[in-house]
Motif scaffolding. Structure first.
Motif, PDB file in Angstrom:
ATOM      1  N   PRO A 188       0.835  -1.207   0.000  1.00  0.00           N
ATOM      2  CA  PRO A 188       0.000   0.000   0.000  1.00  0.00           C
ATOM      3  C   PRO A 188       0.868   1.255   0.000  1.00  0.00           C
ATOM      4  N   GLU A 189       0.397   2.313  -0.633  1.00  0.00           N
ATOM      5  CA  GLU A 189       1.181   3.538  -0.746  1.00  0.00           C
ATOM      6  C   GLU A 189       1.567   4.102   0.615  1.00  0.00           C
ATOM      7  N   GLU A 190       0.643   4.052   1.592  1.00  0.00           N
ATOM      8  CA  GLU A 190       0.943   4.622   2.904  1.00  0.00           C
ATOM      9  C   GLU A 190       2.060   3.844   3.615  1.00  0.00           C
ATOM     10  N   GLU A 191       2.150   2.549   3.335  1.00  0.00           N
ATOM     11  CA  GLU A 191       3.218   1.746   3.939  1.00  0.00           C
ATOM     12  C   GLU A 191       4.572   2.120   3.349  1.00  0.00           C
ATOM     13  N   VAL A 192       4.615   2.333   2.041  1.00  0.00           N
ATOM     14  CA  VAL A 192       5.855   2.733   1.378  1.00  0.00           C
ATOM     15  C   VAL A 192       6.238   4.156   1.798  1.00  0.00           C
ATOM     16  N   ASP A 193       5.228   5.023   1.942  1.00  0.00           N
ATOM     17  CA  ASP A 193       5.502   6.384   2.408  1.00  0.00           C
ATOM     18  C   ASP A 193       6.128   6.366   3.801  1.00  0.00           C
ATOM     19  N   GLY A 194       5.614   5.477   4.669  1.00  0.00           N
ATOM     20  CA  GLY A 194       6.170   5.354   6.016  1.00  0.00           C
ATOM     21  C   GLY A 194       7.608   4.859   5.989  1.00  0.00           C
ATOM     22  N   PHE A 195       7.882   3.904   5.098  1.00  0.00           N
ATOM     23  CA  PHE A 195       9.239   3.378   4.939  1.00  0.00           C
ATOM     24  C   PHE A 195      10.200   4.492   4.504  1.00  0.00           C
ATOM     25  N   ALA A 196       9.799   5.215   3.467  1.00  0.00           N
ATOM     26  CA  ALA A 196      10.637   6.296   2.940  1.00  0.00           C
ATOM     27  C   ALA A 196      10.837   7.390   3.977  1.00  0.00           C
ATOM     28  N   SER A 197       9.764   7.732   4.703  1.00  0.00           N
ATOM     29  CA  SER A 197       9.843   8.780   5.722  1.00  0.00           C
ATOM     30  C   SER A 197      10.805   8.389   6.840  1.00  0.00           C
ATOM     31  N   ALA A 198      10.770   7.111   7.243  1.00  0.00           N
ATOM     32  CA  ALA A 198      11.660   6.647   8.315  1.00  0.00           C
ATOM     33  C   ALA A 198      13.125   6.772   7.904  1.00  0.00           C
TER      34      ALA A 198
END
Length: 204
Positions: free
Chosen positions: A40-50
């Motif tokens: 899901p996009e929000e999961e990838v966004d969280g990964f990138a943000s971390a």
């Protein structure tokens, strides 16, 4: 797979970035990127943000040079640690390995490398002078040399011993339960813990 086989320039760029990581070839990088696309996009966004937040906000402890979220790491700030003992290690992974043994309760000093003329790393390239300043403050009674038992580790131990010679501190080295040539971070916790507890006086 050649570069021309990528169906998307964006995919190719992501694969190129992942393949810059140590131990990650282009095939593995492609599998990781395709896995990201399925999430899901929000999961990838969280990964990138971390990753971005870690790179921008992580600090090095002003005292021991360990990685920290604040100017002074939790170990240096802990009043329950033995503040008269410093354990000298090469890198952050070694701190984590020793902490996992739960056998050591003093402080640390992370050199950020070891002396290796073949790799162009000299004494001024690692945190030796800051160690001398810490010891020179007069509160330290024992310095444990916990570097990997390699030629470079032994060279660094000897150099540190020469620099600390003017000070009244006990110099000890971890017991050779770690095989010669082995990297400290890969030692099992029991062996590493015993090596810390059974440390011996350093012989120049």
């Amino acid at each position: 797979m050649t570069d021309t086989a990528y169906p998307s320039a964006l995919l190719e760029k992501a694969v190129a970035e992942f393949s810059k990581l140590p131990g990650i070839g282009r095939k593995t990088a492609l599998r990781l990127v395709l896995n990201m696309l399925r999430r899901p996009e929000e999961e990838v966004d969280g990964f990138a943000s971390a990753i971005v937040t870690m790179r921008h906000d992580v600090k090095h402890c002003q005292v021991c040079h360990n990685i920290s979220d604040s100017d002074v790491c939790p170990i240096c700030a802990d009043d329950h640690r033995d503040r008269k003992t410093i354990c000298i290690v090469e890198n952050i992974q070694d701190v984590m390995a020793i902490e996992n043994t739960q056998q050591y309760h003093g402080l640390y000093h992370v050199l950020g490398g070891i002396i290796s003329p073949m790799d162009g790393i000299g004494p001024n390239d690692i945190e030796i002078e800051s160690l001398v300043k810490r010891v020179g403050q007069g509160d330290i009674e024992e310095v444990i040399l916990a570097l990997s038992p390699t030629m470079e580790g032994d060279t660094t131990n000897f150099y540190i011993s020469r620099k600390l010679a003017p000070y009244l501190v006990v110099l000890s080295v971890i017991a050779r339960g770690i095989s010669v040539g082995d990297e400290l971070e890969y030692a099992d916790e029991v062996t590493l813990g015993r090596s810390i507890l059974n440390r011996t006086p350093f012989e120049k």
